[in-house]
Structure formats: C-alpha cells, structure tokens
Design an enzyme around this catalytic site. Structure first.
Site, PDB file in Angstrom:
ATOM      1  N   HIS A 155      -7.359  -1.146 -15.003  1.00  0.00           N
ATOM      2  CA  HIS A 155      -6.809  -0.923 -13.614  1.00  0.00           C
ATOM      3  C   HIS A 155      -7.414   0.587 -12.990  1.00  0.00           C
ATOM      4  O   HIS A 155      -7.194   0.763 -11.860  1.00  0.00           O
ATOM      5  CB  HIS A 155      -5.283  -0.761 -13.523  1.00  0.00           C
ATOM      6  CG  HIS A 155      -4.944  -2.246 -13.884  1.00  0.00           C
ATOM      7  ND1 HIS A 155      -4.342  -3.027 -12.768  1.00  0.00           N
ATOM      8  CD2 HIS A 155      -4.750  -3.016 -14.967  1.00  0.00           C
ATOM      9  CE1 HIS A 155      -4.016  -4.300 -13.212  1.00  0.00           C
ATOM     10  NE2 HIS A 155      -4.020  -4.243 -14.400  1.00  0.00           N
ATOM     11  N   ASP A 363      -9.358   6.898  -8.037  1.00  0.00           N
ATOM     12  CA  ASP A 363      -8.671   6.021  -8.019  1.00  0.00           C
ATOM     13  C   ASP A 363      -9.067   4.677  -8.425  1.00  0.00           C
ATOM     14  O   ASP A 363     -10.280   4.182  -7.807  1.00  0.00           O
ATOM     15  CB  ASP A 363      -7.775   5.558  -6.648  1.00  0.00           C
ATOM     16  CG  ASP A 363      -6.186   5.392  -6.891  1.00  0.00           C
ATOM     17  OD1 ASP A 363      -6.081   4.680  -7.821  1.00  0.00           O
ATOM     18  OD2 ASP A 363      -5.395   5.936  -5.927  1.00  0.00           O
TER      19      ASP A 363
HETATM   20  C1  GDG Z   1      -2.908   1.724 -10.802  1.00  0.00           C
HETATM   21  C2  GDG Z   1      -4.331   2.217 -10.600  1.00  0.00           C
HETATM   22  C3  GDG Z   1      -4.736   0.286  -8.998  1.00  0.00           C
HETATM   23  C4  GDG Z   1       4.604   3.492  -4.539  1.00  0.00           C
HETATM   24  N1  GDG Z   1       5.752   4.192  -4.336  1.00  0.00           N
HETATM   25  C5  GDG Z   1       6.668   3.255  -4.316  1.00  0.00           C
HETATM   26  C6  GDG Z   1       6.347   1.923  -4.468  1.00  0.00           C
HETATM   27  N2  GDG Z   1       4.917   2.154  -4.698  1.00  0.00           N
HETATM   28  C7  GDG Z   1       3.897   1.025  -4.973  1.00  0.00           C
HETATM   29  C8  GDG Z   1       3.010   1.027  -3.937  1.00  0.00           C
HETATM   30  C9  GDG Z   1       1.848   0.033  -4.594  1.00  0.00           C
HETATM   31  C10 GDG Z   1       1.843   0.621  -6.039  1.00  0.00           C
HETATM   32  O1  GDG Z   1       3.282   1.427  -6.184  1.00  0.00           O
HETATM   33  C11 GDG Z   1       0.862   2.017  -6.286  1.00  0.00           C
HETATM   34  O2  GDG Z   1      -0.076   0.994  -6.620  1.00  0.00           O
HETATM   35  P1  GDG Z   1      -1.634   1.917  -6.365  1.00  0.00           P
HETATM   36  O3  GDG Z   1      -2.699   1.107  -6.565  1.00  0.00           O
HETATM   37  O4  GDG Z   1      -1.731   2.713  -5.169  1.00  0.00           O
HETATM   38  O5  GDG Z   1      -1.598   3.074  -7.393  1.00  0.00           O
HETATM   39  P2  GDG Z   1      -1.259   3.132  -9.262  1.00  0.00           P
HETATM   40  O6  GDG Z   1       0.077   3.323  -9.305  1.00  0.00           O
HETATM   41  O7  GDG Z   1      -1.728   4.569  -9.720  1.00  0.00           O
HETATM   42  O8  GDG Z   1      -2.005   1.692  -9.908  1.00  0.00           O
HETATM   43  C12 GDG Z   1      -4.539   1.838  -9.112  1.00  0.00           C
HETATM   44  C13 GDG Z   1      -3.475  -0.378  -9.396  1.00  0.00           C
HETATM   45  O9  GDG Z   1      -3.294   0.073 -10.765  1.00  0.00           O
HETATM   46  C14 GDG Z   1      -3.600  -1.905  -9.451  1.00  0.00           C
HETATM   47  O10 GDG Z   1      -4.709  -2.221 -10.307  1.00  0.00           O
HETATM   48  O11 GDG Z   1      -4.954   0.187  -7.756  1.00  0.00           O
HETATM   49  O12 GDG Z   1      -5.962   2.716  -8.788  1.00  0.00           O
HETATM   50  O13 GDG Z   1      -4.202   3.631 -10.627  1.00  0.00           O
HETATM   51  O14 GDG Z   1       2.108  -1.094  -4.617  1.00  0.00           O
HETATM   52  O15 GDG Z   1       3.365   0.256  -2.836  1.00  0.00           O
HETATM   53  N3  GDG Z   1       6.785   0.994  -4.663  1.00  0.00           N
HETATM   54  C15 GDG Z   1       8.313   0.897  -4.345  1.00  0.00           C
HETATM   55  N4  GDG Z   1       8.827   2.152  -4.163  1.00  0.00           N
HETATM   56  C16 GDG Z   1       8.311   3.511  -4.104  1.00  0.00           C
HETATM   57  O16 GDG Z   1       8.664   4.629  -3.465  1.00  0.00           O
HETATM   58  N5  GDG Z   1       9.044  -0.159  -4.413  1.00  0.00           N
END
Ligand code: GDG
Length: 478
Positions: A155, A363
């Site tokens: 990821h 990222d």
């Molecule tokens: C890893 C990789 C890759 C955030 N704050 C809250 C919340 N979130 C949710 C967001 C989003 C998820 O968490 C974060 O996903 P990201 O992709 O932005 O980043 P990582 O957590 O670092 O994820 C990344 C991912 O895996 C998937 O393959 O894209 O590059 O690092 O969905 O909306 N959700 C809630 N409350 C919050 O305060 N419910």
C-alpha cells in the site's frame, strides 16, 4: 472458485458502517463475501502470552485475530515496520532507525502468524497478503508446506534501489517478495523501482507481459492503483450535508472560503510544509485575510513512535505561530483538529469546502484525494490541490499538481484554486470523476485477484518449491 484468505497487519472492524471502516476494508470485505473466506491478522490487542486465534463468524466470512505480546509489538510493529520500513519506504531514511533485534522480532512474528493461519487454509484457497508488515509472509507459509497461490499488495511506495539499500536486510526483503505469485504496487513508478532493484542486482529479469523471473521463480509484478467507490461517497456526502457538525462549520465560516485537509498525523503527509504554504498565501495576499480558513483534521496515529511525537509538537507549534501572526478577533486562519471524525461526516465537510489540500511528501496512493473529488457537488465543485508525490497524481488529471517542497508554488496553487472560474472547476471535476469510476475499488480488487488466480496456475507448474530457512544474515536471534 476457492475461498479468499486476506492477511493484513490489522483486521478491520467487523461491524460494517463503523466510523473507522475505511475504503480498503469495504473493498476487501466485498471480495470476501463473494467467495466466502477468512480475514486474518492482529486484533490490535497486546496480550501477556501468545494464544490461538479468536474466531468470529459473520455470514460466510471468518474473522480470525490474534494478540501480540509487548515484545512482539515493540519489535515487529513499532520497531522494524514503523521505525525502519515506513520511513525508508517514504524516502525519509533520515528518520529511519534499524535494530537487528527488531528485525529478528519482525521475522519471528511473521513466522508465528503463518503458523497460526496454516491450519485454516484449504487446498483451493487463494491468499492475499497486505502491506509492509508482512513482506516475509509467503516465505513463512511456503516453509510450512503451503502451495496455494499467494499474492502481495504494497500500500505504500516502493523506494528506488539507492534508498532501499539503506535498509540493512534489503536483499532478504526483496527475495522474500519474490516468494509471492503476484506482487502488486500502487503505481508504475513503484513497480519500476522493484524491477530496477532485481535487474541491477542480477537477481532476475522482467518480460514485457509483466512477468518476472527472479530467484528461480516466476511471478507477476504489476501496478494496481487502489480506488474508491466514488458514487457511494457522493451519496454519503450529500446525505450528511445537513448534519449539525457540518452546519455549524458552515455557519462559523460566515461566507469565508474553506480549504480542507484530512490526514493521519504522519510526517509523510507534509503537514508542516502545507501550513507554511498557507501562511505564504496569507503573507503574499492580504486580500485573503479574514476571507479564507484552513481546516486540518489530523487524527493521531502511532503516537508511541518518537518521530510521531515530534511531528505532533512541530505542527502544534506551526499552527499556533501562524494563527498568532494573522488571526483577528473574529477569524482564526488555521483550525487544527487532532481527532478522528465519522467517515461520512468527513465527506460532507469536503463537499462544503472550496479546496481539497492534499500535499504529502510521499504517499502510496492517498485515498483522501480521491474521496475529496468524489464528495463534490458537480454543479459547484471544489478544486483539488495535489502533491506530485502522491500515487494519486498519476490518476487525477484535473488536479492542480504541486511540489510540496516548493512553498511558493503551493501558495500560488491555493490562490488559483480559490479563484478558479466555475466552468473550469466543473470540467476538471468531470475529468477526475471519469477516472475515479473507471478505476474504482472493485477494479483494483478484481484485477489483482484475477491475476493471482491466473498466474498461480501457470506458476505452480514452473516454480521450484521454495524451502529455505528464514534465519538470515541481518537477524540475530532475539
Ligand atoms: C495507506 C497508504 C494508500 C482519515 N482521517 C479520518 C479518516 N481517514 C480516512 C480517510 C482515508 C483513510 O483514512 C486514509 O487513507 P490514505 O490513503 O489517505 O492514507 P494512509 O492511511 O496512509 O493509507 C496510502 C492507502 O494505504 C490505501 O492503499 O492510499 O498511500 O499510506 O480513507 O478518509 N476516517 C475517519 N475519520 C477520520 O478522522 N473515519
């Protein structure tokens, strides 16, 4: 069709609709329900003694979770996974720290988890392993005699060879990855870095069809960019627009423009630089004073890792400094919220804002960028300002793409986003929605699983059985 077995460091909350159920959980759960299967991983609990998995059955999906001892947690999770691999794979080898004992713990936990899972595996199951915590997992299963197809999806980014080489056991780690039948990355650039490492080290070679011959094995290596369900997000954003929290944010803005950012509190997300670029917007454009606010939601994660404590302090300092410099009695430029919000509420907050400000330094993909676009009102959409170092930048043609190390460029992009005419915003949004629909979460999952089913059939004929001890040069028995 055989069952699917998903293995990830953490098993997502089993109750659907729980606020913390993220996109990955939803996508993987759909696939598990289709064929029936098992989701196996750490329960998130620290236990005194290692124990057998706790099994919870929901319909045709079995959730099997195990606790970790304090030592396992410290070495495998907090240590090697999050103090060595995470920073280095995000190009922060300045923050990376390696300890042999931690690496030994990482290998030990992978072996223990494999032993716990093995009795649950049936002959026609396929196994899908997720992320950097579990690079050696296929090797551990193979050593236990498992011959089922095993796929791996990373990821996070895969660094270029020069950076990867700063992790002492890099050779072993790459060798482990080649024990899978399919290795998936978020982007072409990540895939290329992996192939470069293999080819430059003369460990194997890739062919045009995405197959890699390495270490006497044949595996498929490809990019499978993870997606979201854009229409479901659009619907949730619309439905939650009238929630009290969204209304009070809107009322509090009193007509001001809103820039929204949501990230786990992580140094890879570029939060400090983001605040400083916003500061530059205010410094260069006094006309914006009192007319625009930045809301940054950043729920803390991994707060027992030292580098995460430092980023938190840094960020609090920067928010305070910038607010102190520009705030007026009735206007606070940056609202920095260090807590988790309900997922659908976040989507509605995105819809209320004029700019989605997503500027990680590195990222794998960044789902927030995609969620921001999907949440918008197509008749009056906000603009996405997106880092070129997010995997999502390869797929978001309508974003204003910025270099997060260039504060002036980011400030200019904010200015442009805040002032963009409606027709241009609509056209950019429509372009991105097309791409989000074409590459949605089912496409990611189905493409990966189809490749795993296909390649495994071919590979099982040609592959040599991998049976090698896991005690390796860089791991000293802990
Ligand atoms: C890893 C990789 C890759 C955030 N704050 C809250 C919340 N979130 C949710 C967001 C989003 C998820 O968490 C974060 O996903 P990201 O992709 O932005 O980043 P990582 O957590 O670092 O994820 C990344 C991912 O895996 C998937 O393959 O894209 O590059 O690092 O969905 O909306 N959700 C809630 N409350 C919050 O305060 N419910």
């Amino acid at each position: 069709m055989g069952r699917l077995i998903v293995v990830s460091n953490r098993v997502a909350p089993t109750q659907e609709g729980r606020p913390s159920a993220g996109g990955l959980a939803i996508g993987v759960l759909d696939a598990l329900k289709e064929t029936g299967g098992v989701w196996f991983g750490w329960s998130g609990e620290i236990v005194g003694e290692p124990s057998e998995p706790v099994i919870e059955q929901q319909g045709n999906v079995t959730y099997a979770t195990v606790g970790l001892t304090r030592r396992d947690y410290d070495q495998y999770y907090r240590g090697f996974s999050n103090t060595t691999l995470w920073p280095t794979f995000h190009y922060r080898n300045d923050l990376s720290h390696f300890e042999r004992e931690d690496y030994a713990g990482y290998l030990r936990v992978n072996e223990t988890l494999a032993r716990r899972l093995v009795t649950m595996i049936r002959p026609d199951d396929i196994i899908w392993v997720h992320d950097y915590h579990l690079l050696p997992f296929a090797r551990c299963l193979r050593n236990l005699g498992v011959t089922n197809p095993i796929g791996f999806f990373l990821h996070i980014p895969f660094p270029v060879p020069e950076v990867l080489r700063t992790v002492p056991p890099h050779q072993e780690l790459v060798h482990f990855m080649c024990d899978y039948d399919v290795v998936g990355f978020q982007t072409e650039a990540d895939r290329q870095s992996f192939i470069d490492f293999i080819e430059r080290g003369h460990h194997g070679s890739a062919s045009e069809d995405g197959m890699l011959h390495a270490y006497d094995r044949l595996l498929k290596v490809a990019a499978y960019p993870i997606g979201i369900y854009p229409d479901a997000i659009a619907k949730a954003a619309t439905q939650y627009t009238d929630r009290k929290a969204v209304r009070s944010l809107r009322d509090g803005l009193r007509g001001r423009k809103l820039i929204m950012s949501v990230d786990r509190l992580d140094y890879s997300k570029g939060l400090v630089e983001r605040f400083q670029a916003f500061e530059r917007l205010l410094q260069n454009g006094p006309g914006w004073h009192g007319r625009v606010s930045l809301v940054q939601i950043a729920p803390p994660t991994r707060s027992d890792v030292q580098t995460y404590q430092r980023i938190r302090q840094n960020l609090e300092g920067e928010a305070g400094r910038i607010n102190g410099r520009f705030a007026q009695l009735d206007w606070t430029p940056i609202q920095y919220l260090n807590r988790k919000y309900e997922r659908n509420l976040l989507m509605a907050l995105f819809r209320t804002s004029q700019v989605g400000y997503v500027t990680p330094l590195r990222d794998g993909m960044n789902l927030v960028a995609k969620e921001y676009v999907a949440s918008q009102d197509p008749s009056d959409p906000g603009v996405l300002v997106l880092s070129q170092f997010a995997g999502a930048a390869e797929q978001m043609p309508g974003a204003l793409v910025v270099n997060p190390f260039d504060l002036s460029q980011m400030a200019e992009a904010l200015e442009r986003a805040l002032s963009m005419p409606l027709a241009e915003r609509q056209a950019r949004h429509a372009d991105m929605m097309t791409s989000l629909r074409e590459n949605n979460l089912s496409v990611w999952r189905d493409t990966f699983l189809a490749d795993l089913r296909n390649v495994a059939t071919a590979a099982s004929v040609t592959a040599k059985a991998v049976k090698q001890p896991i005690k390796l040069a860089h791991a000293k028995a802990a």
